[in-house]
Design a protein around this motif. Structure first.
Motif, PDB file in Angstrom:
ATOM      1  N   ASN A 118      58.721 119.666  55.883  1.00 43.09           N
ATOM      2  CA  ASN A 118      59.984 119.000  55.524  1.00 43.09           C
ATOM      3  C   ASN A 118      59.892 117.491  55.582  1.00 43.09           C
ATOM      4  O   ASN A 118      59.066 116.937  56.302  1.00 43.09           O
ATOM      5  CB  ASN A 118      61.094 119.431  56.503  1.00 43.09           C
TER       6      ASN A 118
ATOM      7  N   TYR B 104      63.610 112.211  57.954  1.00 38.99           N
ATOM      8  CA  TYR B 104      63.095 111.132  58.790  1.00 38.99           C
ATOM      9  C   TYR B 104      63.921 110.878  60.042  1.00 38.99           C
ATOM     10  O   TYR B 104      63.426 110.279  60.989  1.00 38.99           O
ATOM     11  CB  TYR B 104      62.959 109.865  57.942  1.00 38.99           C
ATOM     12  N   GLU B 105      65.160 111.365  60.044  1.00 38.34           N
ATOM     13  CA  GLU B 105      65.967 111.240  61.260  1.00 38.34           C
ATOM     14  C   GLU B 105      65.323 111.994  62.428  1.00 38.34           C
ATOM     15  O   GLU B 105      65.658 111.790  63.587  1.00 38.34           O
ATOM     16  CB  GLU B 105      67.385 111.796  61.018  1.00 38.34           C
TER      17      GLU B 105
ATOM     18  N   LYS C 184      70.557 115.184  53.068  1.00 41.03           N
ATOM     19  CA  LYS C 184      70.811 116.264  54.032  1.00 41.03           C
ATOM     20  C   LYS C 184      71.978 115.950  54.978  1.00 41.03           C
ATOM     21  O   LYS C 184      72.348 114.792  55.154  1.00 41.03           O
ATOM     22  CB  LYS C 184      69.547 116.477  54.873  1.00 41.03           C
TER      23      LYS C 184
HETATM   24  N1  MTE Z   1      68.006 113.435  53.738  1.00 40.53           N
HETATM   25  C1  MTE Z   1      68.035 112.745  54.899  1.00 40.53           C
HETATM   26  N2  MTE Z   1      69.199 112.538  55.507  1.00 40.53           N
HETATM   27  N3  MTE Z   1      66.899 112.231  55.458  1.00 40.53           N
HETATM   28  C2  MTE Z   1      65.675 112.374  54.858  1.00 40.53           C
HETATM   29  O1  MTE Z   1      64.677 111.885  55.392  1.00 40.53           O
HETATM   30  N4  MTE Z   1      64.430 113.266  52.944  1.00 40.53           N
HETATM   31  C3  MTE Z   1      64.543 113.531  51.507  1.00 40.53           C
HETATM   32  C4  MTE Z   1      65.582 114.606  51.198  1.00 40.53           C
HETATM   33  N5  MTE Z   1      66.797 114.390  51.958  1.00 40.53           N
HETATM   34  C5  MTE Z   1      65.615 113.106  53.625  1.00 40.53           C
HETATM   35  C6  MTE Z   1      66.819 113.654  53.108  1.00 40.53           C
HETATM   36  C7  MTE Z   1      63.262 113.875  50.891  1.00 40.53           C
HETATM   37  S1  MTE Z   1      62.139 112.601  50.724  1.00 40.53           S
HETATM   38  C8  MTE Z   1      63.010 115.128  50.406  1.00 40.53           C
HETATM   39  S2  MTE Z   1      61.603 115.450  49.510  1.00 40.53           S
HETATM   40  C9  MTE Z   1      63.906 116.260  50.681  1.00 40.53           C
HETATM   41  O2  MTE Z   1      65.015 115.889  51.498  1.00 40.53           O
HETATM   42  C10 MTE Z   1      63.133 117.342  51.388  1.00 40.53           C
HETATM   43  O3  MTE Z   1      63.928 118.486  51.581  1.00 40.53           O
HETATM   44  P1  MTE Z   1      63.299 119.726  52.359  1.00 40.53           P
HETATM   45  O4  MTE Z   1      62.739 119.227  53.655  1.00 40.53           O
HETATM   46  O5  MTE Z   1      64.434 120.691  52.551  1.00 40.53           O
HETATM   47  O6  MTE Z   1      62.220 120.296  51.463  1.00 40.53           O
END
Ligand code: MTE
Length: 322
Positions: free
Chosen positions: A79, A82-83, A238
């Protein structure tokens, strides 16, 4: 990279791993990266997504693909969140501290019915759908994920956006106590993303609450995350706590960090390389047994959803507006 990851990465994947490290280095240059030494744990493999064949209408809409879904274990242990750390296996270990209930979303800005709404109320009366989408990360890997959730447009309409609502801005929770990664200055927390209003209202834009028929695990963005399958994965923000209808293009996390590398639109485009690596191909993560293998395949314009979404960008120079 943990030892476990090192063992799982085959020689053919080293180039892609170097790309990932490069992106990590960008963050590390801004802040020291925490070492998260928690024990790993993977959820048990759930049943496969509904075995119903993909109907012609679903395929035409792009709602389902008959490509092999990525294994649950890989979707939930490889996954980006980064948090919870910058390593691929950090979120599955560290995100257990994220409390997903109760959960509220504050919706505001250019709309007739703003408000802070409990997640259940936000989703009340909306039928859960399964969407089997490709997810293409800007780093050059991809998966096929059976999501559960609701169309984004159905949720947004509840708040009656007005004519000034040209864009929709999304914000992730930023809680130092629950999220070890945000103690370190890298991304300008909270993580933010945005869509133009017509992109947000497109039938493919989705709010996921689950995957593989189960509630969304924390590492995948529980309890509510955006899924925009024709854009690079970083647009799929997310653990959303705020949605704002705004008149101007909102600031977004990766664009703020490195505007020359990560644009606002970020549509998947094999013709526009990242300044430091090619976007022509991708590694499709596909596990067998307990090994993580990855097949290299061609990347398609709009991640294979051109038929459904290319018209949103007619007249736009997609080299300029990457
Ligand atoms: N959302 C948040 N809040 N923080 C994040 O670091 N990473 C993004 C995205 N949404 C991220 C995020 C990135 S770079 C990707 S590729 C996808 O989430 C990865 O989703 P997954 O881990 O469910 O495959």
């Amino acid at each position: 990279m943990s030892l476990r990851d090192a063992l799982r990465i085959r020689g053919s994947e080293i180039t892609a791993e170097a790309v990932h490290r490069d992106r990590r280095r960008l963050l590390a240059a801004l802040a020291a990266t925490p070492a998260l030494g928690l024990a790993g744990c993977a959820d048990a493999e759930p049943p496969p997504p509904s075995a119903a064949p993909v109907s012609a209408a679903q395929a035409r809409a792009g709602f389902r693909t008959d490509e092999e879904p990525t294994r649950y274990e890989d979707i939930t242990t490889y996954n980006n969140f980064y948090e919870f750390g910058t390593g691929k296996s950090d979120p599955s270990r560290a995100a257990k501290t994220l409390r997903t209930s109760p959960w509220h979303v504050a919706v505001g800005g250019e709309c007739a019915k703003p408000g802070r709404v409990a997640l259940n109320d936000l989703l009340r009366g909306l039928a859960q759908e399964e969407r089997i989408y490709r997810l293409r990360c800007v780093e050059g890997w991809s998966m096929v994920i059976p999501w559960l959730g609701v169309p984004l447009a159905a949720v947004l309409r509840r708040f009656e956006p007005n004519a000034n609502a040209k864009f929709v801005a999304f914000t992730t929770l930023a809680d130092r106590e629950q999220m070890p990664g945000i103690r370190f200055r890298s991304i300008r927390w909270p993580y933010r993303e945005g869509l133009r209003i017509d992109e947000a209202m497109h039938p493919l834009a989705f709010l996921a609450t689950g995957l593989y028929g189960k509630p969304l695990p924390q590492q995948n963005g529980a309890p509510l995350r955006l899924v925009v399958p024709w854009k690079y994965g970083f647009k799929s923000i997310k653990s959303i706590v705020a949605i704002d209808f705004v008149e101007r293009m909102p600031p977004t996390a990766w664009n703020q960090l490195q505007p020359s590398e990560y644009g606002f639109f970020s549509n998947v485009n094999p013709e526009v390389n990242h300044p430091r690596w090619s976007q022509k191909t991708e590694r499709r993560i596909a596990g067998t047994g307990n090994k993580l293998i990855a097949n290299r395949i061609a990347t398609r314009p709009f991640n294979g959803y051109a038929e459904q979404v290319a018209s949103l960008y007619s007249g736009m120079d997609l080299r300029r507006w990457y």
